[in-house]
Motif scaffolding. Sequence first.
Motif, PDB file in Angstrom:
ATOM      1  N   PHE A 190      26.295  22.862  19.288  1.00 56.36           N
ATOM      2  CA  PHE A 190      25.060  22.408  19.905  1.00 56.36           C
ATOM      3  C   PHE A 190      25.367  21.506  21.090  1.00 56.36           C
ATOM      4  O   PHE A 190      26.196  20.600  20.979  1.00 56.36           O
ATOM      5  N   VAL A 191      24.690  21.727  22.205  1.00 51.53           N
ATOM      6  CA  VAL A 191      24.761  20.807  23.333  1.00 51.53           C
ATOM      7  C   VAL A 191      23.887  19.616  22.954  1.00 51.53           C
ATOM      8  O   VAL A 191      22.743  19.787  22.529  1.00 51.53           O
ATOM      9  N   TRP A 192      24.436  18.394  23.104  1.00 49.29           N
ATOM     10  CA  TRP A 192      23.747  17.195  22.637  1.00 49.29           C
ATOM     11  C   TRP A 192      23.680  16.177  23.760  1.00 49.29           C
ATOM     12  O   TRP A 192      24.692  15.848  24.377  1.00 49.29           O
ATOM     13  N   ALA A 193      22.493  15.650  24.012  1.00 46.23           N
ATOM     14  CA  ALA A 193      22.274  14.735  25.141  1.00 46.23           C
ATOM     15  C   ALA A 193      23.069  13.439  25.005  1.00 46.23           C
ATOM     16  O   ALA A 193      23.671  12.981  25.973  1.00 46.23           O
ATOM     17  N   ASP A 194      23.075  12.825  23.832  1.00 44.45           N
ATOM     18  CA  ASP A 194      23.785  11.560  23.646  1.00 44.45           C
ATOM     19  C   ASP A 194      24.816  11.727  22.536  1.00 44.45           C
ATOM     20  O   ASP A 194      24.592  11.355  21.382  1.00 44.45           O
ATOM     21  N   LEU A 195      25.937  12.291  22.925  1.00 48.87           N
ATOM     22  CA  LEU A 195      26.992  12.611  21.973  1.00 48.87           C
ATOM     23  C   LEU A 195      27.537  11.357  21.295  1.00 48.87           C
ATOM     24  O   LEU A 195      27.772  11.355  20.084  1.00 48.87           O
ATOM     25  N   ASP A 196      27.699  10.275  22.056  1.00 46.24           N
ATOM     26  CA  ASP A 196      28.249   9.049  21.478  1.00 46.24           C
ATOM     27  C   ASP A 196      27.323   8.443  20.435  1.00 46.24           C
ATOM     28  O   ASP A 196      27.780   7.963  19.398  1.00 46.24           O
ATOM     29  N   ALA A 197      26.023   8.473  20.687  1.00 46.48           N
ATOM     30  CA  ALA A 197      25.064   7.943  19.713  1.00 46.48           C
ATOM     31  C   ALA A 197      25.085   8.769  18.435  1.00 46.48           C
ATOM     32  O   ALA A 197      25.025   8.210  17.330  1.00 46.48           O
ATOM     33  N   LEU A 198      25.182  10.088  18.570  1.00 47.88           N
ATOM     34  CA  LEU A 198      25.238  10.931  17.376  1.00 47.88           C
ATOM     35  C   LEU A 198      26.521  10.665  16.596  1.00 47.88           C
ATOM     36  O   LEU A 198      26.489  10.526  15.370  1.00 47.88           O
ATOM     37  N   ALA A 199      27.649  10.571  17.294  1.00 50.84           N
ATOM     38  CA  ALA A 199      28.922  10.284  16.621  1.00 50.84           C
ATOM     39  C   ALA A 199      28.853   8.937  15.893  1.00 50.84           C
ATOM     40  O   ALA A 199      29.322   8.821  14.755  1.00 50.84           O
ATOM     41  N   ALA A 200      28.262   7.937  16.532  1.00 51.28           N
ATOM     42  CA  ALA A 200      28.134   6.620  15.903  1.00 51.28           C
ATOM     43  C   ALA A 200      27.246   6.688  14.667  1.00 51.28           C
ATOM     44  O   ALA A 200      27.544   6.063  13.644  1.00 51.28           O
ATOM     45  N   ARG A 201      26.162   7.443  14.759  1.00 49.91           N
ATOM     46  CA  ARG A 201      25.257   7.586  13.605  1.00 49.91           C
ATOM     47  C   ARG A 201      25.974   8.242  12.432  1.00 49.91           C
ATOM     48  O   ARG A 201      25.900   7.779  11.297  1.00 49.91           O
ATOM     49  N   LEU A 202      26.679   9.344  12.704  1.00 43.14           N
ATOM     50  CA  LEU A 202      27.408  10.038  11.644  1.00 43.14           C
ATOM     51  C   LEU A 202      28.467   9.129  11.027  1.00 43.14           C
ATOM     52  O   LEU A 202      28.602   9.062   9.804  1.00 43.14           O
ATOM     53  N   THR A 203      29.201   8.419  11.872  1.00 45.31           N
ATOM     54  CA  THR A 203      30.243   7.500  11.392  1.00 45.31           C
ATOM     55  C   THR A 203      29.644   6.400  10.526  1.00 45.31           C
ATOM     56  O   THR A 203      30.195   6.053   9.482  1.00 45.31           O
ATOM     57  N   SER A 204      28.486   5.874  10.935  1.00 43.89           N
ATOM     58  CA  SER A 204      27.845   4.806  10.160  1.00 43.89           C
ATOM     59  C   SER A 204      27.403   5.289   8.786  1.00 43.89           C
ATOM     60  O   SER A 204      27.239   4.485   7.860  1.00 43.89           O
ATOM     61  N   LEU A 205      27.203   6.595   8.650  1.00 41.12           N
ATOM     62  CA  LEU A 205      26.812   7.186   7.367  1.00 41.12           C
ATOM     63  C   LEU A 205      28.015   7.738   6.599  1.00 41.12           C
ATOM     64  O   LEU A 205      27.861   8.470   5.627  1.00 41.12           O
ATOM     65  N   ASN A 206      29.213   7.384   7.073  1.00 42.81           N
ATOM     66  CA  ASN A 206      30.464   7.843   6.464  1.00 42.81           C
ATOM     67  C   ASN A 206      30.611   9.359   6.469  1.00 42.81           C
ATOM     68  O   ASN A 206      31.181   9.936   5.542  1.00 42.81           O
ATOM     69  N   LEU A 207      30.082   9.984   7.513  1.00 41.98           N
ATOM     70  CA  LEU A 207      30.231  11.426   7.694  1.00 41.98           C
ATOM     71  C   LEU A 207      31.344  11.673   8.706  1.00 41.98           C
ATOM     72  O   LEU A 207      31.552  10.868   9.613  1.00 41.98           O
ATOM     73  N   TRP A 217      14.973  26.773   8.465  1.00 43.96           N
ATOM     74  CA  TRP A 217      15.269  26.946   9.887  1.00 43.96           C
ATOM     75  C   TRP A 217      15.045  25.615  10.580  1.00 43.96           C
ATOM     76  O   TRP A 217      14.088  24.890  10.281  1.00 43.96           O
ATOM     77  N   PHE A 218      15.924  25.306  11.553  1.00 40.56           N
ATOM     78  CA  PHE A 218      15.818  24.065  12.304  1.00 40.56           C
ATOM     79  C   PHE A 218      16.000  24.332  13.790  1.00 40.56           C
ATOM     80  O   PHE A 218      16.684  25.266  14.178  1.00 40.56           O
ATOM     81  N   VAL A 219      15.398  23.464  14.605  1.00 41.61           N
ATOM     82  CA  VAL A 219      15.529  23.537  16.055  1.00 41.61           C
ATOM     83  C   VAL A 219      16.149  22.226  16.521  1.00 41.61           C
ATOM     84  O   VAL A 219      15.665  21.147  16.173  1.00 41.61           O
ATOM     85  N   SER A 220      17.212  22.326  17.310  1.00 41.54           N
ATOM     86  CA  SER A 220      17.879  21.127  17.826  1.00 41.54           C
ATOM     87  C   SER A 220      17.074  20.543  18.977  1.00 41.54           C
ATOM     88  O   SER A 220      16.236  21.235  19.565  1.00 41.54           O
ATOM     89  N   PRO A 221      17.322  19.275  19.328  1.00 42.07           N
ATOM     90  CA  PRO A 221      16.612  18.683  20.466  1.00 42.07           C
ATOM     91  C   PRO A 221      16.803  19.487  21.764  1.00 42.07           C
ATOM     92  O   PRO A 221      15.940  19.471  22.623  1.00 42.07           O
ATOM     93  N   GLY A 222      17.912  20.202  21.887  1.00 39.68           N
ATOM     94  CA  GLY A 222      18.159  21.024  23.067  1.00 39.68           C
ATOM     95  C   GLY A 222      17.520  22.398  23.000  1.00 39.68           C
ATOM     96  O   GLY A 222      17.603  23.181  23.945  1.00 39.68           O
TER      97      GLY A 222
END
Length: 117
Positions: free
Chosen positions: A70-87, A43-48
């Motif tokens: 999930f509602v996400w506070a910094d959507l662009d940062a998350l997208a960049a992180r995923l992209t940097s990990l080739n996700l 089980w996990f809890v999101s930052p929101g």
Amino acid sequence: MIHHVQVACPRGSEDALRAYYVGVLGMTEKRKPPALAIRGGCWFVSPGGGELHLGVEDDFRPARKAHPAFVWADLDALAARLTSLNLPVVWGEDEVPGVRRFHTEDCHGNRLEFVAA
């Protein structure tokens, strides 16, 4: 208000789930009650504050259409992180006017959506 959403995972995949949901997304693991912990999964809890429960399914097949969002506070940062990990990051801004969002998939191919706060 929804308390949690559950999606399936393969048996024995808890380490991969933790690496993805905690290590990549920054969620917090919530300890399962002992009576449920013996079944496996996490089980996990999101930052929101939204909860995602991953339960073992012996005939596991990833959810490709049905998904939690999930509602996400910094959507662009998350997208960049995923992209940097080739996700995968698939933006869907034009499909729902006024809503910035993207889809990705977890370590087992389950579809996930993230929506700007």
